[in-house]
Every structure is written in structure tokens, then in C-alpha cells.
Design a protein around this motif. Structure first.
Motif, mmCIF file in Angstrom:
data_model
loop_
_atom_site.group_PDB
_atom_site.id
_atom_site.type_symbol
_atom_site.label_atom_id
_atom_site.label_comp_id
_atom_site.label_asym_id
_atom_site.label_seq_id
_atom_site.Cartn_x
_atom_site.Cartn_y
_atom_site.Cartn_z
ATOM 1 N N GLY A 175 -14.980 3.157 -27.599
ATOM 2 C CA GLY A 175 -16.054 3.617 -28.433
ATOM 3 C C GLY A 175 -17.206 2.613 -28.431
ATOM 4 O O GLY A 175 -17.048 1.438 -28.125
ATOM 5 N N LYS A 228 -20.656 -1.439 -26.298
ATOM 6 C CA LYS A 228 -19.306 -0.914 -26.065
ATOM 7 C C LYS A 228 -18.321 -1.915 -26.653
ATOM 8 O O LYS A 228 -18.327 -3.088 -26.311
ATOM 9 N N SER A 237 -14.803 -0.772 -27.314
ATOM 10 C CA SER A 237 -13.445 -0.440 -26.905
ATOM 11 C C SER A 237 -13.470 0.778 -25.987
ATOM 12 O O SER A 237 -14.446 1.530 -25.962
ATOM 13 N N CYS A 274 -11.305 3.066 -26.558
ATOM 14 C CA CYS A 274 -10.820 4.079 -27.502
ATOM 15 C C CYS A 274 -11.888 4.354 -28.562
ATOM 16 O O CYS A 274 -12.842 3.602 -28.720
ATOM 17 N N ALA A 275 -11.679 5.426 -29.298
ATOM 18 C CA ALA A 275 -12.608 5.778 -30.380
ATOM 19 C C ALA A 275 -12.559 4.732 -31.488
ATOM 20 O O ALA A 275 -11.489 4.207 -31.819
ATOM 21 N N LEU A 276 -13.714 4.424 -32.057
ATOM 22 C CA LEU A 276 -13.784 3.484 -33.170
ATOM 23 C C LEU A 276 -13.448 4.221 -34.459
ATOM 24 O O LEU A 276 -13.858 5.364 -34.656
ATOM 25 N N THR A 277 -12.704 3.555 -35.330
ATOM 26 C CA THR A 277 -12.263 4.218 -36.560
ATOM 27 C C THR A 277 -12.684 3.505 -37.829
ATOM 28 O O THR A 277 -12.678 4.114 -38.892
ATOM 29 N N ASP A 320 -10.272 0.204 -33.737
ATOM 30 C CA ASP A 320 -10.197 1.412 -32.919
ATOM 31 C C ASP A 320 -8.882 2.150 -33.158
ATOM 32 O O ASP A 320 -8.054 1.713 -33.964
ATOM 33 N N THR A 321 -8.694 3.275 -32.465
ATOM 34 C CA THR A 321 -7.519 4.122 -32.682
ATOM 35 C C THR A 321 -6.210 3.476 -32.244
ATOM 36 O O THR A 321 -5.145 3.903 -32.677
ATOM 37 N N GLU A 322 -6.268 2.446 -31.405
ATOM 38 C CA GLU A 322 -5.043 1.763 -30.979
ATOM 39 C C GLU A 322 -4.680 0.598 -31.897
ATOM 40 O O GLU A 322 -3.740 -0.134 -31.635
ATOM 41 N N THR A 324 -11.881 -5.797 -33.271
ATOM 42 C CA THR A 324 -12.801 -6.645 -32.526
ATOM 43 C C THR A 324 -13.779 -7.266 -33.502
ATOM 44 O O THR A 324 -14.387 -6.558 -34.301
#
Length: 138
Positions: free
Chosen positions: A1, A20, A22, A24-27, A42-44, A48
Motif C-alpha cells: 500500500g 510506497k 508495503s 500489502c494494503a495499509l490498515t 499493513d494487513t500482514e 513501518t
């Protein structure tokens, strides 16, 4: 994301920084009280830590006052639009057929929008605001 950062003082209509973070999508996002650091999740479950540049963290001279004035103008604009809607409702009760289906006089709306953008120092013909689906009574 990707994380997009906006700086309304310098660039009201576009992103100041797009980074940028990640694959993956940022949450989630948490910003330090002083504004210098941002933690982005992020989703994982990866977090960061990002350090923002001084231009985004430290306010410029008179920036707080200018941003406050911008919000004041926007508040006045919203009040003007509400007044137009109230007037349209009163006139509709009186049988005024010159108002649009949405209850807003399109010509008056456009005149007030033009005045607002002139006050903002924006002079382009198209400012990205229209009354979608509203037709002028003619």
C-alpha cells in the motif's frame, strides 16, 4: 500500500508526498504528537516507522492563520449554500417554479461558487464543483 500525505498550505489540490510503504494494503496509521514520526501498519501485521520531512512537520510562518482563514471561508461557503436551500424551500412553498428539482437555484449557486473561488485567488473557469443532476429552470 501507498501512504499519501497532503499539505493544504502549499498544494491544496494534489498530494505532496506519495510513498510506497508495503506490498500489502495499509490498515492503520498513528502519528507522533509532534508530527515527526508516523507508524503505518499493513494487513500482514508489519509496522513501518516513517520519519516525515521538516517541511511537512514544521509549520511555515503564518501558516496556522492562513489555514484557519481557509477553513473560515469554507464554513461561510457552507452557510451560504444552506441559506440558498432554505430560501428555495420557502419559495417552493409559495409556488415558485423557477427553482431546480434539488431545491437550489443553479445560477445563484454558480455565482456564489465563483465569488468563493475568486476570494481564494483561483480564477480558472472549472474549479471541479458542479451541481450534478441539477438543471436550470428555463
Amino acid at each position: 500500500g501507498r501512504m499519501d500525505v497532503w499539505d493544504y498550505f502549499y498544494r491544496m489540490n494534489e498530494v505532496s508526498l506519495s510513498q510506497k510503504v508495503s506490498d500489502c494494503a495499509l490498515t492503520s496509521l498513528s502519528v507522533q504528537a509532534s508530527g515527526g514520526l508516523a507508524a503505518v501498519g499493513d494487513t500482514e501485521g508489519v509496522i513501518t516507522l516513517m520519519q516525515l520531512c521538516d517541511g511537512l512537520v514544521q509549520p511555515g510562518s503564518n501558516e496556522k492563520n492562513i489555514i484557519g482563514q481557509m477553513f473560515d471561508r469554507e464554513t461561510k461557503r457552507e452557510k451560504n449554500l444552506e441559506a440558498i436551500k432554505r430560501q428555495a424551500g420557502q419559495n417552493k412553498d409559495k409556488g415558485d417554479k423557477e427553482r431546480t428539482a434539488a431545491g437550489v437555484d443553479a445560477a445563484e449557486y454558480q455565482a456564489r461558487e465563483k465569488k468563493f473561488f475568486e476570494d481564494m485567488g483561483m480564477t480558472a473557469d472549472d474549479h471541479g464543483t458542479t451541481l450534478g443532476g441539477v438543471r436550470s429552470a428555463a
